[in-house]
Design an enzyme around this catalytic site. Structure first.
Site, mmCIF file in Angstrom:
data_model
loop_
_atom_site.group_PDB
_atom_site.id
_atom_site.type_symbol
_atom_site.label_atom_id
_atom_site.label_comp_id
_atom_site.label_asym_id
_atom_site.label_seq_id
_atom_site.Cartn_x
_atom_site.Cartn_y
_atom_site.Cartn_z
ATOM 1 C CB CYS A 376 -0.527 15.188 -10.253
ATOM 2 S SG CYS A 376 -0.400 15.560 -12.007
ATOM 3 C CG ASN A 377 -2.839 13.626 -4.152
ATOM 4 O OD1 ASN A 377 -2.761 12.477 -3.738
ATOM 5 N ND2 ASN A 377 -2.702 14.679 -3.367
#
Length: 829
Positions: A376-377
């Site tokens: 999630c980055n």
């Protein structure tokens, strides 16, 4: 049998947490906090206590921050985006900007969806760009009040990089400006990853918004987070929707709504998850009991990551090619800049990347749990793996979406592998993982690995009752690879780099002392003697002068064992209440009492016996940001002090409870793994001043004052424990250590003075000229006197300090002693 290495994804919950929580639910009835009955009141009061406990954990108070409970960090971020006082484009005044670091979680980047709907522009900032950012300079821009928001992670959830917390103040003050635009900057610190293994002091680093998720810290409960809002911006937040519990009054038939006064109640729509909030209390209790606090957790987890990184980065194939490619912005030299996260891809002998799904499957066969993908980055993933925007779009067309198993597209990685350590991780976990890498990537003929040089990941011992940490000391010789393959693993000094296991609060004790320092002849060679001994049984009250006195493990026996607190339990000093100097305590060792006297009051006595039995309530207090265990000395003395000082106050005493680890300092030069125990002092066990230095200062002060001060009065203003007579003024600042009789002391830095020296210790009257004279005399510094810590006794003589004893100093080697204080002035109290 599981080796769990995804603590950045979620911590694991200990059994004791579940037991404490379920016992609580079995023994109490918790009703909806929006009702008024007894069970509801219990819930409400417990929730408020938990709010206080969270603030305490982050070293702040309700005066500065408000806790808004949310379903998690993501919900907290959404709340900020919806309620921040944005000024949109197309208005007469300059419009707001939402800036975020590209190394941010999806939930931060996703805020731009809300800001876009409000016609507010979003600006992504690369980490390198913020370092090049310059302050805003035009004076007219300083008057612009347009609010802008800058968001960055305290710790990257991709690589574990810790971004400087100093950015907070730099950006808010205008020293750093993410983009050149007039207005007022507010800072959103995404602390979700950081606070799981690192201490966060919001008393120092006062961000405006701090979102967190509690499962990252405790593992349980999930689905509960909080937004810590700085109270200076809280009134500016805007809100359209109102749910149950947020309204003070509203009409169903007309557009009338009046919100509740409390910021927390205004933003907590509906009934909060009150049973989960109650579980947090047990989370904090268990965490402290198992680990000793966040400083210990940071030390332990970083040591494991540092060790694993060192070995992993030195693994080589027979042809010399590296086994792994690590994605990191640091060399794992310090826990100040690196968290316990290692992100990497495995390579083959030709340097080609092995897909993360393949690695994940292999790890599962070994019962090792890792995390794979982009975490999630996407911003950090692109930066470290050199994935372009076009690559992301092509990968999507090829069928790859976030979270799937498509790990390679056209031979190039779409993500990586991440391992992360938590407080319950052990050294065996690290070894199991390294064995797995070696077993799957290197042939069995590659026999042994010389691990002696990197065997022990931490050098500071941890108390036996912190069992999860002790496993790190056990080193089964499991790992195997040949000397040839590894070429040369660095020596222990090289592998540890500049990092040493951090010392709690050690920033305030920096004295570089050479172990080979030797006594140097001083001018004149005259002997130095101990001329006066003072102790201060009650912090900030009058001195008690003695000619000889026992030395305990915290300094002079009974020195600053008691302190006066206000009705909120906050320590009172002469800064707030100068009349404390008129309270005269004295210790009678034979009768085992402390007698307290003051003009116009009958003397009152307090027993010296430590009253920590069942009737004493142990509580936590703060002394100069240090937490200490204390207990109340009762109504009788509280009434006496309140009458004399003319305000409600109480006397509390430091608990001698051996389980208390809260007020300690580690000091370089003292035996390693020794925590120096402090009483209710601010900085060190002893404060020493030199009469010759006092005399020189007296000349400067006398020239500025109409009535010259007596030498005795000056000595008392500086509130030292040890007064010596040395031939040269300020020569004590050149000492590294001293011995007085059979006792040895280490110098840990100069004492930076505050306004307490302006208070006449006989009358309680202030005279600011004293501090100004000291500053002028010392070239704008306000240092006077030196702090000392006890060296372990090497003698069978009794631990007694006596007036008339000879003082033998050891000079330091060309090193200026740095002040134990940073930006905050400290004093002996």
């Amino acid at each position: 049998g599981i080796t769990y290495l995804d603590h950045a994804g979620s911590a694991l919950f200990p059994e004791s947490l579940l037991k404490a929580f379920t016992d609580d639910l079995r023994n109490n009835v918790y009703g909806n906090p929006h009702s008024q009955n007894i069970s509801s009141k219990l819930t409400y009061d417990t929730i408020e206590h938990v709010r206080y406990r969270i603030l305490q954990h982050f070293h702040t108070t309700a005066e500065d921050y408000t806790i808004i409970f949310t379903s998690g960090c993501t919900a907290a971020l959404k709340l900020i985006a919806e309620s921040f006082p944005w000024i949109p484009e197309s208005t007469k005044q300059p419009s707001s900007r939402f800036c975020y670091l590209t190394d941010s979680h999806t939930s931060v980047v996703g805020m731009r969806g809300i800001t876009a709907s409000m016609n507010v522009l979003s600006v992504p900032i690369k980490p390198k760009e913020i370092l090049l950012a310059k302050s805003r300079s035009p004076a007219e821009e300083q008057n612009c009040t347009t609010p802008h928001l800058f968001s960055y992670p305290a710790q990257s959830n991709f690589s574990g990089t810790k971004y400087p917390l100093s950015w907070i103040q730099d950006i808010k003050s205008g020293k750093l400006c993410p983009i050149k635009i007039p207005g007022k900057w507010f800072v959103l610190l995404d602390a979700a990853s950081y606070v799981s293994t690192s201490p966060l002091d919001l008393g120092v680093h006062q961000a405006d918004f701090i979102p967190i998720s509690f499962y990252k810290i405790f593992g349980f409960p999930t689905g509960l987070g909080a937004l810590l809002v700085n109270n200076r911006i809280a009134p500016l937040l805007r809100k359209a929707y109102f749910g149950g519990g947020t309204a003070a009054a509203y009409l169903a038939g007309e557009d009338f709504y009046f919100p509740r006064k409390s910021i927390a109640e205004r933003f907590e729509d509906g009934t909060v998850s009150f049973l989960d909030i109650i579980a947090l209390k047990h989370g904090f209790d268990v965490l402290e009991k198992l680990t000793g606090g966040m400083e210990k957790i940071q030390q332990h987890t970083f040591a494991l990551a540092h060790y694993t990184y060192t070995v992993l980065s030195n693994l080589k194939y027979a042809n010399g090619a590296p086994v792994v490619r690590i994605y990191s912005d640091t060399d794992f030299s310090s826990p100040d800049v690196q968290g316990p996260i290692i992100n990497f891809n495995l390579l083959d002998e030709n340097g080609e990347v092995l897909g993360f799904s393949q690695v994940d499957n292999m790890a599962s066969l070994h019962n090792i749990h890792v995390r794979t993908g982009c975490f999630c980055n996407t911003g950090a993933c692109q930066m470290h793996l050199d994935i372009s925007n076009e690559d992301i779009q092509r990968n999507l067309q090829a069928g790859h979406v976030c979270g799937d198993n498509i790990d390679l597209v056209d031979g190039r990685p779409t993500g990586s592998v991440r391992i992360s350590f938590g407080y319950m991780s052990t050294f065996e976990d690290a070894q199991t993982f390294l064995n797995f890498i070696i077993a799957t990537r290197l042939s069995k003929s590659d026999s042994e690995i010389p691990f002696q040089s990197v065997t022990k990941p931490m050098t500071e011992s941890v108390p036996d009752d912190h069992l999860p940490f002790n496993n790190a000391d056990k080193l089964p010789p499991i790992l195997h690879i040949s000397d040839g393959e590894l070429r040369s693993i660095p020596s222990e000094t090289e592998t540890t780099g500049s990092w040493q296991p951090p010392e709690p609060a050690a920033e305030s004790i920096r004295a570089a002392v050479s172990e080979t320092a030797v006594p140097t002849c001083r001018k004149g060679g005259k002997p130095i003697t101990l001329t006066k001994i003072y102790l201060y049984p009650i912090k900030s009250c009058s001195a008690f002068e003695v000619t000889e006195w026992p030395v305990g493990n915290q300094g002079l026996l009974y020195d600053r064992n008691w302190m006066v607190v206000n009705q909120n339990g906050v320590c009172m000093t002469q800064k707030q209440e100068p009349r404390l100097c008129l309270v005269n305590p004295s210790i009678d060792l034979k009768q085992k009492i402390m007698v307290i006297q003051a003009e116009g009051m009958d003397p009152i006595s307090v027993p010296l016996e430590d009253n920590t039995g069942k009737e004493a309530v142990i509580c936590e207090s703060k002394v100069c940001s240090h937490r200490v265990k204390t207990y109340d000395c009762g109504e009788r003395i509280a009434g006496w002090l309140s009458t004399f000082l003319g305000r409600p106050c109480r006397l509390i005493r430091q608990s001698s409870d051996i389980k208390s680890k809260s007020h300690q300092k580690n000091t370089k030069g003292l035996s390693s793994a020794t925590s120096i125990s402090l009483s209710l002092v601010n900085e060190a066990q002893y404060l020493l001043i030199n009469v010759a230095s006092i005399l020189q200062l007296k000349e400067h002060i006398s020239a500025r004052l109409k009535e010259p001060l007596e030498i005795e009065e000056l000595i008392r203003r500086f509130r030292a424990n040890i007064v010596i007579s040395a031939p040269e003024s300020f020569e004590e600042e050149e000492w590294a250590e001293i011995s007085i009789g059979a006792l040895q002391f280490q110098v840990v830095g100069p004492c930076s003075r505050c306004q307490i020296i302006c208070i006449d210790q006989q009358s309680g009257e202030r005279n600011k000229e004293i501090l100004q004279s000291l500053s002028a005399a010392r070239g704008r510094k306000t240092n006077f006197g030196i702090y000392l810590m006890n060296q372990p006794l090497c003698s069978s003589f009794s631990d007694i300090l006596s007036v008339g004893s000879q003082v033998l100093p050891v000079l330091k080697e060309n090193t200026e002693i740095q002040s134990p204080t940073s930006s905050e002035e400290k004093c002996s109290g």
